[in-house]
Design an enzyme around this catalytic site. Structure first.
Site, PDB file in Angstrom:
ATOM      1  N   CYS A  50      28.874  14.091   2.091  1.00  0.00           N
ATOM      2  CA  CYS A  50      30.283  14.327   1.791  1.00  0.00           C
ATOM      3  C   CYS A  50      30.685  15.690   2.380  1.00  0.00           C
ATOM      4  O   CYS A  50      29.837  16.419   2.904  1.00  0.00           O
ATOM      5  CB  CYS A  50      30.494  14.300   0.278  1.00  0.00           C
ATOM      6  SG  CYS A  50      29.833  15.771  -0.569  1.00  0.00           S
ATOM      7  N   GLU A  88      21.770  16.280  -1.802  1.00  0.00           N
ATOM      8  CA  GLU A  88      21.548  17.274  -0.760  1.00  0.00           C
ATOM      9  C   GLU A  88      21.540  18.693  -1.317  1.00  0.00           C
ATOM     10  O   GLU A  88      20.731  19.526  -0.905  1.00  0.00           O
ATOM     11  CB  GLU A  88      22.644  17.178   0.327  1.00  0.00           C
ATOM     12  CG  GLU A  88      22.718  15.847   1.019  1.00  0.00           C
ATOM     13  CD  GLU A  88      23.743  14.894   0.420  1.00  0.00           C
ATOM     14  OE1 GLU A  88      24.400  14.177   1.196  1.00  0.00           O
ATOM     15  OE2 GLU A  88      23.896  14.861  -0.834  1.00  0.00           O
ATOM     16  N   CYS A 143      28.575  18.655   0.850  1.00  0.00           N
ATOM     17  CA  CYS A 143      27.179  18.678   1.295  1.00  0.00           C
ATOM     18  C   CYS A 143      27.068  19.002   2.779  1.00  0.00           C
ATOM     19  O   CYS A 143      26.171  19.741   3.190  1.00  0.00           O
ATOM     20  CB  CYS A 143      26.495  17.356   0.955  1.00  0.00           C
ATOM     21  SG  CYS A 143      26.344  17.117  -0.845  1.00  0.00           S
ATOM     22  N   HIS A 153      24.783  17.030  -6.243  1.00  0.00           N
ATOM     23  CA  HIS A 153      24.522  15.982  -5.263  1.00  0.00           C
ATOM     24  C   HIS A 153      23.083  16.115  -4.781  1.00  0.00           C
ATOM     25  O   HIS A 153      22.477  17.192  -4.856  1.00  0.00           O
ATOM     26  CB  HIS A 153      25.462  16.120  -4.063  1.00  0.00           C
ATOM     27  CG  HIS A 153      26.858  15.692  -4.341  1.00  0.00           C
ATOM     28  ND1 HIS A 153      27.686  15.215  -3.347  1.00  0.00           N
ATOM     29  CD2 HIS A 153      27.594  15.670  -5.482  1.00  0.00           C
ATOM     30  CE1 HIS A 153      28.869  14.912  -3.862  1.00  0.00           C
ATOM     31  NE2 HIS A 153      28.837  15.190  -5.159  1.00  0.00           N
TER      32      HIS A 153
END
Length: 160
Positions: free
Chosen positions: A82, A54, A85, A52
């Protein structure tokens, strides 16, 4: 004004993700007015659910400072984090997160849960929401509209 500048860079990264047919989310980490980490979604191209925006940015920033603690940094992300993260943000001790658009389907900075400000954790995060929100939301909406159209076009094709 610097919040918009750094979110602008995160949006550039999100556009790069979209160009690579990845969900258009971008993130940057800033320390002393310098970007020290950045990333965008690469789950599909790397075949890895951990890739992801992040996480990519946190990894780069931690290598830059030589420590897992990012205590004097701000993370800018185009879409609300999410659960994975948000957990990584708390673990990295990032004190401030700036979010473009909220994520009512998976967001953990206030939409579904608020892991970033959970009082029972040993670290809480200051959260700023809605910075370049329209641009962040429009990018996501356009990406998914295009994805649906391509899927419909593909399903509508007939074999010769």
């Amino acid at each position: 004004m610097s919040d918009e500048r750094y979110m602008g860079r995160a949006l550039e990264l999100a556009r790069q993700a979209a160009a690579e047919e990845e969900t258009p989310i971008g993130a940057v980490i800033v320390y002393q007015d310098h970007i020290i980490g950045e990333g965008y979604n690469k789950r599909n191209q790397k075949g890895n659910p951990l890739c992801h925006a992040e996480i990519e940015a946190i990894d780069q920033a931690a290598r830059y400072v030589g420590d897992w603690r990012l205590e004097d940094c701000t993370l800018y992300v185009t879409l609300e984090p999410c659960p994975m993260c948000a957990g990584a943000i708390v673990q990295a001790r990032i004190p401030r997160v700036v979010i473009g658009a909220m994520n009512p389907k998976a967001g953990c900075a206030g939409s579904i849960l608020n892991l970033l400000q959970e009082a029972r954790f040993n670290h809480q995060v200051e959260v700023e929401r809605g910075v370049l929100e329209q641009e962040s939301r429009a990018l996501m909406q356009a990406f998914f509209a295009d994805l649906r159209k391509r899927k419909d076009d593909k399903n509508g094709e007939t074999a010769d």
